[in-house]
Design an enzyme around this catalytic site. Structure first.
Site: not given
Length: 364
Positions: A57, A132, A165, A263
């Site tokens: 997906k 993750e 990331c 972030e």
């Protein structure tokens, strides 16, 4: 690597123990939009190699490469039903997949809030998860470092418009070289070219979506209002349209402020200084995240010592993004659960089984 996977048989009171890695079953793999093909293959390849069937997906913001991957797999002769791609938005297609009782593994790369939603759905069926997630990685520069090397790698943190990331978005520079580092950084960053990523001369392409540009700009504007000083950038590049954000560097930042702890996932870095090793290690580890860390020093002993003390799934010393698929990959703290890559992938995508065999003719 899958063919080489194994463990020597061992003996227990005359009985033989044999360890095997059996396919887990149906694996749901949810991949992100920032490196859609690469990160999808990091999941798909080991899951298939372990003998599973896969439902991939992709993010609704980057659907094309997943469908192309399925087409290529079909052309290569992969049997029907082994690699499946489901397109749709996460709240509908993704939610249905992770809650399905027939799923045996879920691997997700993305944000912490979405991971919590997935974990709650998976908990109902006790489906194992590999997550993750985000990062706010520290980038340490000691006074004895090769400054040109450190600066080149620091500017590289703007790669992919900051939509990485792993990026070392928290720069920690030793006080004695701070001014020289900043001078060289601004000079090099000022030469970056934003534009069409299909142009080989381009260094920084666009952000993924107007909504994401607005999110990044929200972080920047709130940081300005909070008193952070802009040394570079600080807003969208309106000359190129609505999807480009200027590489941005902040200083005079409260280490516990939003811009220093959350972030941003855009081309936005913050600069701190430090005086000694203990101070910078403590600051680097003072984070909810633990995905990656970078350190630059001319002292090999310090490199090993500091790397051992940093809380991170991956530490790069005097380099960045040297990635071997045989190595474990993942994060600590809110940067994730589990490791993928190498044999660690098969520990997740398989049921590891021990079979114990009595000697031939044995009777109780």
């Amino acid at each position: 690597m899958a063919q080489e996977l194994g463990h020597p048989d061992f003996e227990t009171r005359g009985h033989r123990n044999h360890v095997s890695w059996d396919p887990a079953g149906v694996c749901v793999l949810i991949s992100p939009w920032n490196a859609p093909l690469m990160l999808a293959t990091w999941k798909v390849a080991p899951a298939l190699a372990a003998g599973n069937t896969v439902v991939l997906k992709p993010s609704e913001w980057s659907p094309l490469t997943a469908s192309l991957l399925a087409d290529i797999a079909a052309e290569a002769g992969l049997p029907d039903g082994v690699l499946n791609v489901v397109q749709g938005i996460g709240e509908e297609a993704g939610a249905a997949l992770v809650a399905h009782a027939g799923v045996r593994r879920i691997s997700f790369t993305g944000s912490v809030p979405t991971a919590k939603v997935i974990a709650r759905a998976a908990a109902a069926n006790l489906t194992p998860l590999s997550l993750e997630l985000g990062g706010k990685s520290p980038f340490l520069v000691f006074a004895d470092a090769d400054l040109d090397l450190a600066v080149a790698n620091a500017v590289e943190q703007y790669d992919n418009a900051g939509q990485v990331c792993l990026s070392g978005t928290r720069l920690y520079v030793e006080e004695s070289v701070r001014d020289e580092f900043v001078r060289r950084f601004l000079d090099r960053a000022g030469q970056l070219k934003q534009g069409d990523p299909r142009d080989e001369a381009t260094d920084i392409g666009p952000s993924i979506h107007p909504d994401h540009v607005s999110r990044v700009d929200g972080f920047v504007q709130r940081a300005k209002q909070a008193g952070a000083k802009v040394l570079l950038g600080g807003g969208p590049n309106t000359d190129l349209g609505g999807l480009y954000y200027r590489p941005t560097l902040f200083t005079d930042v409260d280490p516990h402020s939003e811009i220093a702890t959350e972030e941003v996932f855009g081309p936005v870095l913050v600069l701190h200084t430090f005086r000694d090793e203990d101070e910078v290690v403590a600051a680097a580890n003072d984070s909810a995240f633990g995905l990656a860390a970078m350190l630059f020093t001319g002292d090999p002993e310090r490199a090993g010592r500091v790397a051992a003390r940093l809380v991170a799934g991956t530490v790069w010393a005097n380099c960045f993004f040297v990635r071997d698929l045989r190595a474990p990959f993942g994060g600590a703290r809110q940067s994730g659960i589990g490791r993928e890559g190498g044999t660690w992938s098969f520990d997740f995508y398989c049921e590891v089984k021990n079979s114990v065999f009595a000697p031939v003719g044995w009777r109780s």
